[in-house]
Design an enzyme around this catalytic site. Structure first.
Site: not given
Ligand code: AMP
Length: 578
Positions: A246, A266, A295
């Site tokens: 992550k 986002r 990301e």
């Protein structure tokens, strides 16, 4: 519909303190709309000309609008400026100076078209052209309409109409109740375009929603992750999973249509110009069209460090995009693909989508597939989690390998596991600022003040309070915050805010702040999760970690549902060392 009629509705929307009323009035507006009117009106009521992801700017700031008002009303500029100083609102200034009525006023469609024309003027002499066109338009409108036109132009509509409010209002207008909401929401999750949905609903009815498909150039609502307290819980609930690091970076949805690349954040804002290196890298992928999800994170090759989100955005702003791109190159770890060469890939199982990602980004340095480890073992998952934390990453995301891409959904297809120190909450909470204490005006520095913070109740589409915030910010931070919230001050509680506490100053719920707290506790004072006489939830020892407005809309704040789950999970002790 005449623009003046819309202005009347906008006045009513502005006056209400209740979310239900907002929906009711808005559905009345919709019922009065023809097919051609409903799309522009949907954008205008949110103070825009186009969907959020289209960066259309009218391009007239306060100074030019003062000139336009002076010209249109044949009033000296000084008088306009004076009234503006008194009212603090250019819309009210126009209301004060303009004529009460006009013999014939333009329609909404006409006003929208002319604002488009103004937005389209660019290059040499364009300011003058914009000004002339705008003054002419103002000259045809009555004062009440002028007030709203000016607010739309400044992007300062104060109605607090969120996207879910619009979806509810459309459902009520068409069906008389909320029952169409799921179908409309599906189309919205695929297209993020409320105007398109409204027009399609009016032109083709509910059946038309199916025709709104995943399209390159229109961002999908991002799929989001749920939380679970520890690796055991993840394996128990999901079984075989794919684990990925992550990254604490910036969510990017990358669209490529032939040689045109767009990048959305986002919260679906167009961010293409922020990421020149991602645009270049995407251009060299050998496909005609594609939509990727990933990301972006700055990586310092010398220190082998990932630079966290907050620093990445701050430094880019300070240093300039190009310099920063050379010194600290940006990577995008791509974890999903939703569309390729005309085909919607969202129904495919994740394992297949990931294989396509792998194949697409092969050979690129800037775009890398986020490494995926498949396992159904608690030990392997624990090891991966610790390993990623020790490398400076946030933790891991575990994904169901057989799950489709569910745009806009937060469910157990994706589960995030972050570092946790025992006793503390396992995750940060994103709150929305809805007011502050500490005296109006005088204490401009906020010194001893406190903020009133809320979370989002997605079932009711309301912001409910969860905590007061006082710590975690430096003096510089408070000043910065004050600048940000200054423009959000309103004299009464906004319609979509539900609070028992009354702060000294209410704020329009817009600024999202990430906080860390020790615990979620029951509290009778807060409205988050409060049902009838039962207590709501509060945060114990909250401290501010970062500002997230750059990538989160107020509706992206943590939801009451998540808070309730976190409350239930917090006493299941994590088995990991802190
Ligand atoms: P949170 O913002 O804490 O709810 O965590 C979800 C976010 O983690 C997503 O919106 C992504 O921006 C980010 N993220 C980082 N790495 C991944 C990954 N491998 N898969 C999915 N999301 C990721």
């Amino acid at each position: 519909m005449r623009f003046s009629e819309l202005a009347g509705y906008l006045d009513r929307l502005e006056a209400t303190r209740s979310r239900n009323e907002l929906v009711r009035i808005l559905s009345e507006v919709y019922r009065a709309c023809s097919v051609d009117e409903i799309e522009p009106i949907t954008y205008l009521i949110q103070g825009r000309l186009a969907p959020f992801f289209e960066p259309v700017e009218i391009g007239l700031g306060e100074r030019l609008l003062i000139s336009a008002i002076a010209t249109a009303y044949n009033t000296p500029k000084e008088d306009v400026t004076k009234l503006y100083r008194q009212t603090g609102d250019l819309g009210l200034t126009a209301l004060g100076l303009g004529p009460k009525t006009r013999p014939s006023t333009p329609t909404v469609v006409e006003v929208h078209r002319r604002l488009w024309e103004i937005a389209g003027k660019s290059g040499e002499g364009s300011l003058k052209a914009k000004l002339d066109l705008f003054a002419a338009l103002l000259g045809e409108l009555d004062a009440a309409s002028a007030k709203h036109l000016i607010r739309i132009t400044l992007g300062k509509m104060r109605l607090g109409i969120g996207d879910p409010t619009v979806l509810d209002a459309l459902s009520f207008a068409k069906q008389g109740d909320r029952s169409l909401r799921p179908i409309l929401e599906g189309a919205y999750n695929r297209s993020s375009d409320l105007g398109l949905i409204a027009r399609t609903l009016w032109a083709r009815g509910v059946e038309g929603m199916d025709a709104i498909r995943v399209t390159v150039g229109k961002p999908l609502r991002s799929q989001l992750a749920e939380r679970l307290p520890n690796p055991e819980a993840v394996i128990k609930k999901l079984g075989l999973v794919g684990i990925q690091p992550k990254y604490d970076g910036f969510r990017v949805q990358i669209h490529k249509d032939a040689d045109e690349v767009s990048i959305f954040s986002r919260n679906l804002e167009t961010m293409t110009s922020m990421f020149p290196e991602l645009v270049a890298a995407t251009n060299s992928i050998a496909v005609k069209s594609v939509i990727l999800d990933g990301e972006a994170i700055a990586y310092n090759p010398e220190s082998e460090e990932y630079v966290p989100f907050q620093e990445t955005t701050a430094r880019r702003r300070k240093e300039g995009i190009d310099e920063f791109a050379t010194r600290v190159p940006l990577r995008a770890f791509v974890f999903d693909v939703m569309f390729r060469d005309g085909a919607d890939l969202t129904p495919l199982p994740y394992e297949q989508r990931f294989a396509i990602v792998d194949e697409l980004v092969k050979g690129s340095d800037t775009l890398q597939a986020a490494p995926l480890t498949k396992t159904d073992s608690v030990e392997v998952l624990t090891r991966e989690l610790l390993d990623n934390i020790s490398r400076g990453l946030e933790g891991v995301v575990a994904k169901r390998l057989d799950s489709p891409y569910q745009a806009g959904a937060r469910n157990f297809n994706w589960v995030k596991l972050k570092r946790n120190t025992s006793g503390e909450l396992t995750d940060t909470i994103d709150v929305v600022l809805i007011g502050y204490y500490g005296g109006k005006g005088k204490r401009a520095e906020f010194g001893a003040g406190a903020l009133l913070a809320g979370v989002y109740d997605s079932d009711k589409d309301e912001f409910v309070t969860i905590s007061k915030l006082g710590t975690g910010l430096s003096d510089e931070g408070w000043r910065e915050l004050h600048k940000q919230v200054n423009r959000l001050e309103v004299s009464e509680k906004p319609a979509r805010v539900n609070s028992l506490l009354v702060p000294d100053v209410w704020l329009r719920p817009e600024v999202v702040v990430e906080v860390l707290a020790d615990e979620i506790t029951p509290s009778p004072r807060h409205t988050a999760g409060k049902v009838g006489d039962q207590p709501g939830f509060a945060l114990r020892f909250p401290r501010i970690v970062s500002f997230r407005s750059a990538d989160k809309e107020p509706e992206d704040a943590t939801t009451v549902r998540e808070i309730r789950e976190m409350f239930q999970q917090q006493h299941q002790r994590p088995t990991l060392p802190g």
